[in-house]
Scaffold this active site. Structure first.
Site, short mmCIF file in Angstrom:
data_model
loop_
_atom_site.label_atom_id
_atom_site.label_comp_id
_atom_site.label_asym_id
_atom_site.label_seq_id
_atom_site.Cartn_x
_atom_site.Cartn_y
_atom_site.Cartn_z
CG HIS A 273 -2.08 0.91 1.15
ND1 HIS A 273 -1.99 2.25 1.39
CD2 HIS A 273 -3.35 0.67 0.77
CE1 HIS A 273 -3.18 2.81 1.20
NE2 HIS A 273 -4.02 1.87 0.82
CG ASP A 331 -8.32 -4.34 -2.76
OD1 ASP A 331 -7.56 -3.36 -2.90
OD2 ASP A 331 -9.56 -4.25 -2.80
C1 SDX Z 1 -6.30 0.11 -2.77
O1 SDX Z 1 -4.54 4.66 -1.93
C2 SDX Z 1 -5.49 4.00 -1.28
O2 SDX Z 1 -5.87 4.34 -0.18
C3 SDX Z 1 -6.08 2.82 -2.06
C4 SDX Z 1 -7.04 1.94 -1.27
C5 SDX Z 1 -8.29 2.69 -0.96
O3 SDX Z 1 -8.98 2.29 0.00
O4 SDX Z 1 -8.64 3.59 -1.75
O5 SDX Z 1 -6.44 1.52 -0.06
C6 SDX Z 1 -7.46 0.71 -2.07
O6 SDX Z 1 -6.07 0.45 -3.88
C7 SDX Z 1 -5.40 -0.86 -2.05
C8 SDX Z 1 -4.17 -1.28 -2.92
C9 SDX Z 1 -4.69 -2.33 -3.91
N1 SDX Z 1 -3.66 -2.67 -4.88
C10 SDX Z 1 -3.05 -3.88 -4.86
O7 SDX Z 1 -3.20 -4.73 -4.00
C11 SDX Z 1 -2.16 -4.13 -6.06
C12 SDX Z 1 -0.83 -4.73 -5.57
N2 SDX Z 1 -0.17 -3.68 -4.77
C13 SDX Z 1 0.83 -2.90 -5.51
O8 SDX Z 1 0.51 -2.62 -6.84
C14 SDX Z 1 1.35 -1.77 -4.66
O9 SDX Z 1 1.55 -2.21 -3.39
C15 SDX Z 1 0.62 -0.46 -4.60
C16 SDX Z 1 0.26 0.06 -5.96
C17 SDX Z 1 -0.64 -0.59 -3.80
C18 SDX Z 1 1.55 0.52 -3.94
O10 SDX Z 1 2.66 0.55 -4.79
P1 SDX Z 1 3.95 1.37 -4.35
O11 SDX Z 1 3.55 2.73 -3.89
O12 SDX Z 1 4.98 1.23 -5.40
O13 SDX Z 1 4.41 0.56 -3.09
P2 SDX Z 1 5.71 0.83 -2.38
O14 SDX Z 1 6.34 2.13 -2.77
O15 SDX Z 1 5.44 0.60 -0.93
O16 SDX Z 1 6.64 -0.36 -2.95
C19 SDX Z 1 7.81 -0.63 -2.24
C20 SDX Z 1 8.44 -1.81 -2.95
C21 SDX Z 1 8.66 -1.59 -4.43
O17 SDX Z 1 9.77 -2.41 -4.77
P3 SDX Z 1 11.24 -1.70 -4.90
O18 SDX Z 1 11.18 -0.78 -6.09
O19 SDX Z 1 11.46 -0.96 -3.58
O20 SDX Z 1 12.19 -2.86 -5.11
O21 SDX Z 1 7.58 -2.96 -2.85
C22 SDX Z 1 7.25 -3.41 -4.15
C23 SDX Z 1 7.45 -2.21 -5.07
O22 SDX Z 1 7.71 -2.68 -6.40
N3 SDX Z 1 5.85 -3.82 -4.10
C24 SDX Z 1 5.40 -5.04 -4.37
C25 SDX Z 1 4.02 -5.00 -4.14
N4 SDX Z 1 3.67 -3.76 -3.74
C26 SDX Z 1 4.81 -3.02 -3.71
N5 SDX Z 1 6.03 -6.16 -4.78
C27 SDX Z 1 5.26 -7.25 -4.97
N6 SDX Z 1 3.93 -7.29 -4.77
C28 SDX Z 1 3.27 -6.19 -4.35
N7 SDX Z 1 1.97 -6.22 -4.16
#
Ligand code: SDX
Length: 394
Positions: A273, A331
């Site tokens: 998140h 989710d």
């Molecule tokens: C919702 O914003 C909100 O409030 C949204 C929400 C709401 O109520 O409105 O909460 C609802 O959208 C929840 C999120 C749902 N999405 C998912 O579950 C999709 C999978 N999650 C990812 O796509 C991701 O976690 C995000 C998009 C939610 C956040 O992405 P970020 O901002 O890039 O996350 P981060 O900066 O914390 O990532 C840190 C690291 C990164 O790797 P590095 O570049 O540091 O090596 O963690 C990795 C990211 O690539 N990473 C993941 C991951 N989520 C982040 N790796 C694998 N699987 C994942 N799910």
């Protein structure tokens, strides 16, 4: 310093607005709607109480509660013409494509509530949207499966009415299962608002142009559809089904290696998140709700639920996820419980949009209600060509 909250200057540069509606502490895994912890609202209140809180800033007293429930209940029918609008869609259209169209089309029906700068119009539009979203989502579902629409029944609760419009038929009385009704009502509460997420920011920016409330909410529906946002519950369930099809728990290790390989593009859907760097408090409540529903339906051995718990266990012990502070989000379990209730996978995000409508409206009202607000106009850092002259084609 805003009231009881202090922010460091670095954070302020990222803030898009001030708001008093929803507070998230990503490090503590805390979520408050108008100061009330989500855990208490999900336990002691229902979704319409939560709507009253988000819209008006206070939980309703007994009389306000009766009046608000009655107001919403008496606006659940949609204009009969909307059936003809639906007929223009292919039956295999994604429900979110249909819902984006239907919500936008409300601008074409409810002309007495389209002036976004008129507080009375905003109030009427808010009640219509909250009341009619369940009817529209159920109509989209019935249209896709070729069954007749079921009209709302005002003697039922908000969630009970939705269940009946979704799964009832004219052939027999539909009995609302109170466990499913309570679970769905809690799912609505958990999804009601979440401060300045992508779809809420979309609604604020769209509304800032002075467009009508229905068009602004339709923009939020369109944004929420994305798999990185509200579409994650659908993507998460598809991910679990894929792993299950390839062998289930025995294949989790192999799958996790793919997730950790940056080049694979594979993400653990339902995890991570932008704000929560601790457990999403909604995920815990969703897991409890999932358990209750599965036990009620005799599905406690549901293979996908077992697989999800195994995935969560492995992820929470794996350095890749621990270092990146990746935890289950709202989710991760919501798809499993919705599937158990009988909601088709491609309608999960429609349920999310139904529930988030009140949050979008509350945030829109807060912005429009501020006399200082102006049309949103983000700026850019330009990285393209310097000025140059057009040369003759020859
Ligand atoms: C919702 O914003 C909100 O409030 C949204 C929400 C709401 O109520 O409105 O909460 C609802 O959208 C929840 C999120 C749902 N999405 C998912 O579950 C999709 C999978 N999650 C990812 O796509 C991701 O976690 C995000 C998009 C939610 C956040 O992405 P970020 O901002 O890039 O996350 P981060 O900066 O914390 O990532 C840190 C690291 C990164 O790797 P590095 O570049 O540091 O090596 O963690 C990795 C990211 O690539 N990473 C993941 C991951 N989520 C982040 N790796 C694998 N699987 C994942 N799910």
């Amino acid at each position: 310093q805003t009231g009881m909250f202090t922010y460091d200057p670095g954070f302020l540069s990222t803030a898009s607005c001030q708001s008093s509606i929803t507070y998230i502490d990503g490090d503590k895994g805390e979520l408050l709607y108008r100061g009330y912890p989500i855990e208490q609202l999900a336990t002691h209140c229902d979704y319409l109480d939560t709507c009253h809180l988000l819209l008006n800033g206070e939980l309703p007293n007994a009389q306000e509660r009766t009046e608000f429930h009655k107001l919403v209940t008496n606006h659940t029918m949609v204009n009969e013409q909307m059936q003809f609008f639906l007929r223009g869609f292919r039956r295999d259209a994604h429900p979110m494509a249909i819902l984006t169209g239907l919500v936008g089309a409300m601008s074409a029906f409810y002309h007495d509530s389209t002036d976004i700068n008129n507080p009375e119009h905003r109030h009427v539009a808010a009640i219509r949207l909250i009341a009619k979203m369940p009817t529209l989502v159920a109509m989209a579902y019935k249209y896709k499966i070729g069954q007749p629409y079921i009209y709302p029944k005002n003697s039922l609760s908000y969630a009970g009415n939705f269940l009946r419009m979704m799964f009832g038929t004219p052939c027999e009385e539909y009995e609302v299962n109170p466990v499913l009704e309570r679970a769905l009502d809690r799912i609505f509460i958990l999804h009601a608002d979440h401060e300045q997420n992508a779809s809420t920011s979309t609604v604020r920016l769209c509304a800032s142009s002075g467009t009508n409330p229905f068009a602004a909410i339709a923009a939020g529906v369109a944004c929420l559809w994305g798999p990185a946002h509200g579409g994650a519950n659908e993507a998460c369930l598809n991910m679990l089904e894929d792993i299950q099809a390839q062998g289930g728990v025995s294949k989790v290790g192999e799958f996790m290696e793919k997730v950790k390989d940056k080049n694979s593009g594979v993400k653990l859907m339902g995890f991570g998140h932008r704000v929560y760097k601790n457990y999403d408090p909604r995920a815990k409540l969703m897991q409890e709700t999932c358990n209750e529903v599965l036990v009620e339906l005799g599905l406690e051995n549901d293979p996908l639920f077992k697989l999800a718990k195994e995935l969560e266990k492995i992820a929470l012990e794996d350095d890749y996820f621990v270092q990146r502070k990746l935890y289950p989000n709202v989710d991760f379990y919501s798809g499993i419980v919705q599937r158990a209730i009988g909601i088709p996978v491609n309608l999960f995000t429609g349920i999310f949009a139904l529930a988030r409508t009140v949050g979008w409206i509350a945030q829109l009202n807060e912005m429009i209600g501020d006399p200082e607000y102006k049309i949103g106009r983000p700026r850019q850092l330009f990285t393209g060509s310097e000025r140059r002259d057009v040369k003759p084609l020859a």
